[in-house]
Design an enzyme around this catalytic site. Sequence first.
Site, short mmCIF file in Angstrom:
data_model
loop_
_atom_site.label_atom_id
_atom_site.label_comp_id
_atom_site.label_asym_id
_atom_site.label_seq_id
_atom_site.Cartn_x
_atom_site.Cartn_y
_atom_site.Cartn_z
N TYR A 69 11.93 -1.25 1.38
CA TYR A 69 10.58 -1.32 1.94
C TYR A 69 10.63 -0.76 3.37
O TYR A 69 10.80 -1.50 4.34
CB TYR A 69 10.08 -2.76 1.99
CG TYR A 69 9.68 -3.36 0.67
CD1 TYR A 69 9.66 -2.63 -0.51
CD2 TYR A 69 9.31 -4.70 0.58
CE1 TYR A 69 9.30 -3.20 -1.71
CE2 TYR A 69 8.94 -5.28 -0.62
CZ TYR A 69 8.94 -4.52 -1.77
OH TYR A 69 8.57 -5.10 -2.96
N PHE A 215 1.28 -6.81 -7.53
CA PHE A 215 0.06 -6.00 -7.70
C PHE A 215 -1.09 -6.83 -8.27
O PHE A 215 -1.93 -6.31 -9.01
CB PHE A 215 0.31 -4.77 -8.57
CG PHE A 215 1.32 -3.81 -8.01
CD1 PHE A 215 1.41 -3.60 -6.65
CD2 PHE A 215 2.18 -3.11 -8.85
CE1 PHE A 215 2.34 -2.70 -6.12
CE2 PHE A 215 3.11 -2.22 -8.33
CZ PHE A 215 3.20 -2.01 -6.97
N GLY A 219 -4.09 -4.24 -8.63
CA GLY A 219 -4.42 -3.84 -9.99
C GLY A 219 -3.88 -2.46 -10.31
O GLY A 219 -2.72 -2.13 -10.02
#
Length: 299
Positions: A69, A215, A219
Amino acid sequence: MTSRTVSAAAAGTWMLGDLKVNRMGFGAMRLTGSAAFHQGIPSDRSQAINVLRRAVEVGVNHIDTAAFYFSRLRSANELINTALAPYPDDIVIATKVGPVRNASGEWATPARPDQLRGQVEENLRQLGRDHLGLVNLRLMGQDSISDHFGALAELRDAGLVRNLGISGARPEHLDQALEIAPVVCVQNRYGIDATGENEMLRACAERGIAFVPFFSIAGEGREAGAVRAEHDQVHAVARAHDVSPAQVRLAWILQQGAHVLAIPGTGNPEHLVDNVAAGALRLTQEESQLLDAIGRSAS
């Protein structure tokens, strides 16, 4: 919409192995830039650090991160270290290994089993810790995870890792892992409009394993964030409770089972407080059924 500050403890607690966490956690992926893995616009460093400190202030004690990340000039692990070290005794930092990004940020060949120790040690260095509370093996398309998970089990035995999980996994992967070592969580994509993981949701419930969706708010937008218009049903429930659509999505996630943990991510302090408040939102049976219909129509 209401703006009262709600503690992450309102969502209840769960045991990740021997570690108790509030079910409302925090995902660090969006701390580093304007979108996940973004290479163009790094995040505001001071704001990212403030978001992390604010998360702990409102009761978050489960933070999900990874060494991969990072964006240009920003590393989620480095931000976490700067913001939170020395770490509170009750905080659980969960990280992931398996995927590899090179120095330019491009995705490279996933790690071999013999390379996982190096990835674990990289996380330890960046986070400034001598052991990791939880390491998830992020699958990258492999059918068998036995060799990779076995390598992590050896690091657990050596004391570098306290608990193990898997991410992006199928039920057969969970069976393979459990033959080697205890699994405390499964991280898979799941949400109101992405309910294809119901089998894994149930498998985790039966075994007392945490199910940790990612998510849940984004979505279909996935790493890009919420890029589509919100469903009318979500808006209707949000208006009924005077809350944001994101809170509705998170409340629905938490109501899928006591073993379900949420890890919404944001680099915005107001969004953080809004997300955490979802832990106190209770949906009626009728509202849950209305939202359930979204997943059935999407499948």
